[in-house]
Design an enzyme around this catalytic site. Structure first.
Site, PDB file in Angstrom:
ATOM      1  N   CYS A   2       9.455   8.113   0.573  1.00  0.00           N
ATOM      2  CA  CYS A   2      10.720   8.425  -0.085  1.00  0.00           C
ATOM      3  C   CYS A   2      11.809   7.470   0.376  1.00  0.00           C
ATOM      4  CB  CYS A   2      11.136   9.845   0.274  1.00  0.00           C
ATOM      5  SG  CYS A   2       9.857  11.049  -0.055  1.00  0.00           S
ATOM      6  N   ARG A  27       9.736   1.075  -2.450  1.00  0.00           N
ATOM      7  CA  ARG A  27       9.025   2.010  -1.575  1.00  0.00           C
ATOM      8  C   ARG A  27       8.072   2.905  -2.375  1.00  0.00           C
ATOM      9  NH1 ARG A  27      11.735   2.584   3.408  1.00  0.00           N
ATOM     10  NH2 ARG A  27      11.174   4.768   3.664  1.00  0.00           N
ATOM     11  N   TRP A  74       8.505  10.417  -3.216  1.00  0.00           N
ATOM     12  CA  TRP A  74       7.078  10.130  -3.347  1.00  0.00           C
ATOM     13  C   TRP A  74       6.406  11.430  -2.954  1.00  0.00           C
ATOM     14  CZ3 TRP A  74       3.226   6.906  -4.707  1.00  0.00           C
ATOM     15  CH2 TRP A  74       1.996   7.017  -4.051  1.00  0.00           C
ATOM     16  N   ASN A 100      12.967  12.573   4.011  1.00  0.00           N
ATOM     17  CA  ASN A 100      11.807  11.679   3.954  1.00  0.00           C
ATOM     18  C   ASN A 100      10.920  12.042   5.139  1.00  0.00           C
ATOM     19  OD1 ASN A 100      10.029   9.522   3.835  1.00  0.00           O
ATOM     20  ND2 ASN A 100      11.435   8.087   4.804  1.00  0.00           N
ATOM     21  N   GLU A 467     -16.326  -5.480   1.043  1.00  0.00           N
ATOM     22  CA  GLU A 467     -14.866  -5.377   0.934  1.00  0.00           C
ATOM     23  C   GLU A 467     -14.186  -6.693   1.330  1.00  0.00           C
ATOM     24  OE1 GLU A 467     -12.886  -3.595  -0.491  1.00  0.00           O
ATOM     25  OE2 GLU A 467     -10.948  -3.749   0.485  1.00  0.00           O
ATOM     26  N   LYS A 471     -11.778  -8.751  -1.200  1.00  0.00           N
ATOM     27  CA  LYS A 471     -10.382  -9.044  -0.822  1.00  0.00           C
ATOM     28  C   LYS A 471     -10.112 -10.530  -0.962  1.00  0.00           C
ATOM     29  CE  LYS A 471      -8.762  -6.236  -0.686  1.00  0.00           C
ATOM     30  NZ  LYS A 471      -8.666  -4.845  -0.949  1.00  0.00           N
ATOM     31  N   GLU A 474     -10.066 -11.767  -4.733  1.00  0.00           N
ATOM     32  CA  GLU A 474      -8.994 -11.310  -5.611  1.00  0.00           C
ATOM     33  C   GLU A 474      -7.645 -11.953  -5.303  1.00  0.00           C
ATOM     34  OE1 GLU A 474      -8.534  -6.894  -3.568  1.00  0.00           O
ATOM     35  OE2 GLU A 474      -7.815  -7.165  -5.608  1.00  0.00           O
ATOM     36  N   HIS A 490     -34.175 -14.424   0.575  1.00  0.00           N
ATOM     37  CA  HIS A 490     -34.782 -14.062  -0.712  1.00  0.00           C
ATOM     38  C   HIS A 490     -34.067 -14.746  -1.872  1.00  0.00           C
ATOM     39  CE1 HIS A 490     -37.411 -11.252   1.255  1.00  0.00           C
ATOM     40  NE2 HIS A 490     -36.369 -10.783   1.928  1.00  0.00           N
ATOM     41  N   LYS A 587      -2.420  -2.932 -10.576  1.00  0.00           N
ATOM     42  CA  LYS A 587      -2.579  -1.993  -9.449  1.00  0.00           C
ATOM     43  C   LYS A 587      -3.387  -0.774  -9.872  1.00  0.00           C
ATOM     44  CE  LYS A 587      -1.855  -0.480  -5.293  1.00  0.00           C
ATOM     45  NZ  LYS A 587      -2.792  -1.065  -4.315  1.00  0.00           N
TER      46      LYS A 587
HETATM   47  C1  F6R Z   1      -8.926  -4.088  -4.685  1.00  0.00           C
HETATM   48  C2  F6R Z   1      -8.352  -2.962  -5.394  1.00  0.00           C
HETATM   49  C3  F6R Z   1      -9.137  -2.376  -6.527  1.00  0.00           C
HETATM   50  C4  F6R Z   1      -9.039  -0.838  -6.507  1.00  0.00           C
HETATM   51  C5  F6R Z   1      -9.742  -0.259  -7.754  1.00  0.00           C
HETATM   52  C6  F6R Z   1      -9.705   1.234  -7.760  1.00  0.00           C
HETATM   53  O1  F6R Z   1      -8.066  -4.537  -3.677  1.00  0.00           O
HETATM   54  O2  F6R Z   1      -7.271  -2.511  -5.107  1.00  0.00           O
HETATM   55  O3  F6R Z   1     -10.456  -2.790  -6.492  1.00  0.00           O
HETATM   56  O4  F6R Z   1      -9.643  -0.374  -5.334  1.00  0.00           O
HETATM   57  O5  F6R Z   1      -9.099  -0.744  -8.904  1.00  0.00           O
HETATM   58  O6  F6R Z   1      -8.415   1.729  -7.826  1.00  0.00           O
HETATM   59  P1  F6R Z   1      -8.094   3.214  -7.407  1.00  0.00           P
HETATM   60  O7  F6R Z   1      -8.373   3.338  -5.950  1.00  0.00           O
HETATM   61  O8  F6R Z   1      -6.621   3.397  -7.723  1.00  0.00           O
HETATM   62  O9  F6R Z   1      -8.969   4.102  -8.225  1.00  0.00           O
END
Ligand code: F6R
Length: 592
Positions: A2, A27, A74, A100, A467, A471, A474, A490, A587
């Site tokens: 918040c 935020r 939030w 908050n 992961e 990371k 992307e 293989h 996002k």
């Molecule tokens: C990678 C990333 C995406 C999310 C995916 C699922 O850094 O952020 O791969 O993990 O789009 O998103 P949520 O978790 O919001 O379902």
């Protein structure tokens, strides 16, 4: 998280507060509100949704005054709604509060107040502060705030106004940020510098359990014994943009650095919060298998959890990409626990997988960060990560808190409660890793020329290699693949040539020799190796070591992923890329 702003001064408070709230938008929030001291008492406007919706409301029903408090919410307790938005007033409308943080004992306090006939209107933990303050009010607002905050457990930054004190805002904090700004035209409270930087760069940073009493002409600080204290006035030299990021160049780095705190917060929800009740209510004996389904990084958290569930619980756990699960006519029934993992709670494929699982009679449990999201609302059980809003597109802190909750489920289902002590050590160990940021940064800077980078690991290290690879690709746009160490020969090893980089994760002590020999195999074909391990290994000109703190192998992904996040971040930063908004990505992926 918040955002709070308060103003007492010579100018109309509403535009100053709305503008301050806009500058706190970064935020993250789902609703907003303002209370000002009007001619006949408090005038309040609250609205679910974006600030533009609040502005519309203010246009049609204006409020005005020279002193007021505002808030972007939030949601943590109670879904996003007009009623649950702040400011909250007590039942006699004498005290108005913005908050908050999380009041951990709010249920107990609420019950006590309800027994005395006090009627609550919201589902929030924050309303309890306004109601309690009215109950304790003795004509002296400072006394009342001390008494009220002494009764609170948890974290808070509070802005408080009282009808009997038309000149005064009181601010107090514990474990959540709050600053006081001073200017010729009035004084401010705020969660963060950007909210007030347009009006002043002179601020006091409040410490825990300090109280600020603010009028338009004065700022006084007190301790909890009501003794005046003196504080240092600081001058801010940041630009508004860097202030929003807390001085970090990108939200992603800020969010990486926040991980120890949000993991501690998430652990707290398991020890004493709502999550504990939800987890305690699930009896694993009701199920024959677990299926975890999710997308992207959340899926990778699921892959980590498969190793943990199967090792600790000796229980079959399948992990499925939600986009595959939804169309495969999955074998799930009422004896299946389907776990949906999602930061946003709005990912289209994960929603479809959830509905498919429900149609087949499975019990659904979601691990979600956004309160009131579709997945949180529709699953049979929901537990929340306390990551707070994540702004960078590439997830970091949400992923880490998802792992914490998945570990907890495995600990609970297997009855290995003694592992909770080890789980609690993770945040401090991450802090130790941060001491090596300079080394990681330097190493990453030398990696920007690679066309392709491989990640390998065995067992749970393979899960986190997935992961690390995601990371990197992307945000740095460098091609990358993750492989199980044993799979190299293989097929994949044919790609290894002079100066290929192979990031090797080696935290499973029992498989250390095996993965080391995989590293040697790629080195002998000309590759360089970045070895991320908690085991001692000799460095050579071809093998660089990042040594991790010791931890139970099952929790080691929470440490190795920090190195992988920092590595990706610094590769992308050195390439000068738009790290917080990588090309082609969103996002929240709400379409198929
Ligand atoms: C990678 C990333 C995406 C999310 C995916 C699922 O850094 O952020 O791969 O993990 O789009 O998103 P949520 O978790 O919001 O379902």
């Amino acid at each position: 998280m918040c955002g709070i702003i308060g103003y007492a001064g010579d100018e109309c408070a509403v535009p100053i507060i709305v503008d301050g709230l806009k500058r706190l938008e970064y935020r993250g929030y789902d609703s907003a509100g303002i209370a000002v001291f009007g001619k006949d008492g408090f005038e309040v406007a609250k609205q679910k949704g974006r600030l533009s919706a609040l502005e519309k409301k203010l246009e049609s029903t204006p409020i005005s005054g020279f002193m007021g408090i505002g808030h972007t919410r939030w949601a943590t307790h109670g879904e996003p709604s007009d009623i649950n938005s702040h400011p909250h007033l007590g039942s006699t409308s004498k005290i108005a509060v913005v908050h908050n943080g999380i009041i951990e004992n709010y249920k107990h306090l609420k019950e006590r107040l309800e027994q005395r006939g006090i009627k609550f209107v919201s589902q929030t933990d924050s309303e309890v502060v306004a109601q309690l303050a009215e109950r304790y009010y003795d004509g002296d607002l400072l006394n009342t705030v001390i008494k009220t905050t002494n009764a609170l457990e948890g974290s808070y930054a509070l802005g408080i106004m009282c009808l009997d004190d038309p000149d005064t805002i009181i601010a107090v904090k514990k474990d959540n940020p709050l600053i006081v700004g001073v200017s010729e035209a009035g004084n401010f409270i705020a969660s963060d510098v950007p909210a007030i930087l347009e009006h002043t760069n002179k601020v006091y940073y409040m410490d825990d359990k300090e109280i600020a009493v603010i009028t338009k002409n004065s700022v006084q600080f007190y301790n909890m014994d009501k003794e005046p204290i003196t504080k240092q006035l600081e001058t801010i030299t940041w630009s508004v943009d860097s202030a929003e990021k807390g001085g970090y160049p990108h939200f992603m780095l800020k969010e990486i650095m926040e991980q120890p705190k949000v993991m501690r917060d998430t652990i707290q929800t398991i020890i004493a919060g709502e999550n504990k009740k939800v987890i305690d209510a699930i009896n694993i004996k009701d199920f024959d298998k677990i299926v975890v389904t999710a997308c992207g990084s959340a899926y990778n958290a699921g892959v980590v959890s498969k190793y943990v569930f199967e090792r600790l619980c000796r229980f079959s756990c399948e992990v499925e990409l939600a986009s595959e699960f939804r169309y495969k006519d999955a074998i799930v029934d009422k004896r299946t626990l389907v776990i949906l993992v999602s930061q946003s709670g709005e990912t289209a494929d994960t929603i479809a997988a959830m509905r498919e699982a429900k149609n087949k009679g499975a019990t659904t449990l979601s691990i979600v960060n956004v309160i009131g999201s579709t997945i949180a609302k529709e699953t049979d059980h929901t537990i929340y990560t306390a990551a707070g809003p994540e702004i960078a597109v590439a997830t970091t802190k949400a992923f880490s808190t998802q792992l914490v909750l998945l570990y907890t489920l495995a600990i609970k289902f297997s009855g290995s409660e003694s592992l909770m002590d080890e789980l609690k050590t993770i945040p401090d160990k991450i802090q130790e890793i941060f001491e090596h940021v300079d080394y990681i940064q330097k190493y990453a800077a030398a990696c920007i020329g690679y066309k392709s980078i491989f990640f390998i690991g065995r067992n749970i290290d393979y899960a986190i290699a997935l992961e690390g690879s995601l990371k990197l690709k992307e945000i740095s746009y460098i091609h990358s693949e993750a492989y199980a160490g044993g799979e190299l020969k293989h097929g994949t090893i044919s790609l290894v040539e002079e100066n290929t980089l192979v990031v090797t994760i080696a935290c499973c002590e029992r498989l250390h020799g095996k993965i080391l020999s995989n590293a040697e195999q790629v080195i002998s074909r000309g590759a360089k190796v970045l070895f991320v391990s908690n085991c001692k290994t000799e460095e050579t000109d071809k093998l660089s070591l990042i040594k991790l703190p010791q931890i139970n192998e099952l929790f080691s992904p929470s440490l190795s992923v920090i190195v992988l996040q920092l590595f990706s971040y610094y590769v992308a930063a050195n390439k000068g890329l738009d790290i917080d908004k990588p090309r082609n990505l969103a996002k929240s992926v709400t379409v198929e």
